[in-house]
Design a protein around this motif. Structure first.
Motif, PDB file in Angstrom:
ATOM      1  N   GLU A 168       0.865  -1.180   0.000  1.00 48.65           N
ATOM      2  CA  GLU A 168       0.000   0.000   0.000  1.00 48.65           C
ATOM      3  C   GLU A 168       0.902   1.231   0.000  1.00 48.65           C
ATOM      4  N   ILE A 169       0.765   2.092  -1.007  1.00 46.64           N
ATOM      5  CA  ILE A 169       1.783   3.106  -1.278  1.00 46.64           C
ATOM      6  C   ILE A 169       1.295   4.544  -1.158  1.00 46.64           C
ATOM      7  N   SER A 170       0.132   4.771  -0.560  1.00 44.97           N
ATOM      8  CA  SER A 170      -0.346   6.151  -0.461  1.00 44.97           C
ATOM      9  C   SER A 170       0.534   6.994   0.450  1.00 44.97           C
ATOM     10  N   GLY A 171       1.185   6.370   1.435  1.00 43.49           N
ATOM     11  CA  GLY A 171       2.029   7.124   2.351  1.00 43.49           C
ATOM     12  C   GLY A 171       3.444   7.318   1.893  1.00 43.49           C
TER      13      GLY A 171
ATOM     14  N   ILE B 115      -5.078  -7.442   4.194  1.00 43.34           N
ATOM     15  CA  ILE B 115      -3.655  -7.781   4.137  1.00 43.34           C
ATOM     16  C   ILE B 115      -3.266  -8.381   5.482  1.00 43.34           C
ATOM     17  N   ASP B 116      -2.947  -9.640   5.494  1.00 43.05           N
ATOM     18  CA  ASP B 116      -2.575 -10.346   6.723  1.00 43.05           C
ATOM     19  C   ASP B 116      -3.627 -10.165   7.815  1.00 43.05           C
ATOM     20  N   GLY B 117      -4.895 -10.259   7.398  1.00 39.13           N
ATOM     21  CA  GLY B 117      -5.991 -10.203   8.339  1.00 39.13           C
ATOM     22  C   GLY B 117      -6.404  -8.811   8.760  1.00 39.13           C
ATOM     23  N   VAL B 118      -5.824  -7.784   8.145  1.00 38.06           N
ATOM     24  CA  VAL B 118      -6.137  -6.391   8.500  1.00 38.06           C
ATOM     25  C   VAL B 118      -6.698  -5.689   7.270  1.00 38.06           C
ATOM     26  N   SER B 119      -7.804  -4.951   7.455  1.00 40.97           N
ATOM     27  CA  SER B 119      -8.392  -4.190   6.352  1.00 40.97           C
ATOM     28  C   SER B 119      -7.559  -2.943   6.092  1.00 40.97           C
ATOM     29  N   VAL B 120      -7.117  -2.796   4.845  1.00 38.69           N
ATOM     30  CA  VAL B 120      -6.255  -1.673   4.457  1.00 38.69           C
ATOM     31  C   VAL B 120      -6.861  -1.003   3.231  1.00 38.69           C
ATOM     32  N   THR B 121      -6.961   0.316   3.271  1.00 40.11           N
ATOM     33  CA  THR B 121      -7.490   1.083   2.155  1.00 40.11           C
ATOM     34  C   THR B 121      -6.395   1.964   1.562  1.00 40.11           C
TER      35      THR B 121
END
Length: 380
Positions: free
Chosen positions: A91-94, A113-119
């Motif tokens: 995830e590359i927004s940062g 991603i690895d059980g975590v919701s990422v936007t």
């Protein structure tokens, strides 16, 4: 200068143990691991010199070597077309300007991603050509305001470009610059048909520098993919060293979570856990507080037995991450000022505390500070 500990791993012992338990790759021959570099503390440029340049850029890696790093570390994630690139996360927004580009607005997504919701925006949704249109940005500007001046100047590099840079810098400096690639989220990428392992092996073997000249420390926070790489290469790549990364003790490798295995990282650092790691890896790289913790006031506690046990099992020990800003230092080592204030003396003191415990290498965001710590260290 640092004197090599008698407990450092024996290359011959390592050779005999691995040759007994691992199959050979067809057509390969076993060779002894060279012991020269195990006799020095390795200063590893964490994502380059990320305290001074935006992380995972060629400029950051170059600065790391200029400042004395022995090793540069690219975290690896794949593009849509299967090319390995250096980013801290997929995830590359940062870490890029992707959110400012209207043409890619529709790529924003939410994923597990690895059980975590990422936007955000993810490398696996971009071809390499598209990623090359983006530019890198400072990930933690509040702690590193000085790096903001470099925003939007540098491309996202491929692993091939990082290897070529290490070769170029080795030639120009007269010292071999080693590489420590980390495979990010391997279980996740296996699940979307973009597995990292074979791509990494192929890429490393395609360049003579990474195939046979530099040491390559292949890292993972998961266990299964390191075992796969070991089975795949056997002992055919004596310059490649598999490193089991260990996060905070209460966390767990995601491949074990996915498999229903209840073990956490603390379990991997028991004597039994370290002995198991020694069957497939060459070293362990625990989070620093697993080696020496600090109390609520920031005072160092008695070192754990992890380094001793690892050395007894012929494993090298690296640790992470040493950063010079107040935000990342124990209270007694902070300088006067804001959380972004640099305390180089404090960082040197912190690093040397871990060197006293027998550490073989460490990740630092400021290799110049790390080099000062090593060069000024006297072992009792």
């Amino acid at each position: 200068m640092h004197v090599s500990s008698p407990s450092r791993r024996s290359s011959l012992t390592r050779f005999l143990r691995l040759s007994a338990v691992l199959p050979l790759v067809a057509g390969s021959s076993l060779t002894l691991i060279g012991c020269g570099e195990e006799d020095k503390v390795m200063v590893i440029g964490h994502r380059g010199a990320s305290a001074l340049r935006p992380e995972h850029t060629l400029a950051s890696y170059r600065k790391a070597v200029e400042d004395g790093a022995d090793v540069i570390e690219p975290d690896l994630v794949p593009t849509k077309d299967g090319v390995l690139v250096a980013r801290h996360e997929n995830e590359i927004s940062g870490t890029t300007n992707v959110s400012t580009l209207a043409k890619f607005e529709g790529r924003k997504a939410t994923k597990m991603i690895d059980g975590v919701s990422v936007t955000g925006w993810f490398t696996e949704d971009f071809t390499l050509a598209e990623l090359k249109e983006l530019r890198a940005r400072e990930r933690i500007p509040a702690q590193r305001p000085g790096n903001v001046q470099y925003n939007d100047q540098f491309e996202i590099p491929t692993l091939a470009e990082v290897i070529n840079l290490a070769k170029e810098l080795s030639d120009s400096t007269g010292r071999t610059i080693h590489i420590a690639p980390e495979t990010k989220h391997p279980t996740y990428f296996q699940g979307i048909n973009l597995a990292l392992e074979d791509r990494l092996i192929t890429e490393l073997q395609a360049n003579d520098f990474s195939k046979s000249e530099a040491s390559v420390y292949i890292q993972s926070f998961e266990t299964t993919n390191l075992k796969y790489i070991r089975e795949k290469i056997g002992s055919s790549q004596d310059n490649w060293k598999l490193m089991q990364l260990i996060d905070a003790a209460e966390k767990a490798p995601y491949d074990l979570v996915k498999a229903g295995d209840s073990r956490i990282y603390r379990d991997l650092l028991t004597e039994a856990g370290i002995k198991e790691i020694a069957t497939y890896a060459d070293g362990v790289s625990p989070y620093k507080l697993n080696l020496i913790s600090v109390d609520a006031a920031g005072a160092f506690q008695t070192p754990t037995d992890v380094i001793r046990i690892a050395h007894d099992n012929d494993l090298v020990v690296h640790s992470w991450t040493f950063r010079p800003e107040n935000a990342f230092l124990p209270a007694p080592l902070k300088a006067e000022g804001a959380e972004s204030t640099r305390s180089e003396a404090g960082s040197v003191t912190e690093i040397q505390k871990y060197l006293e415990a027998g550490l073989d290498g460490f990740f630092t965001d400021d290799p110049a500070v790390g080099r000062r710590a090593v060069d000024g260290f006297k072992e009792d």
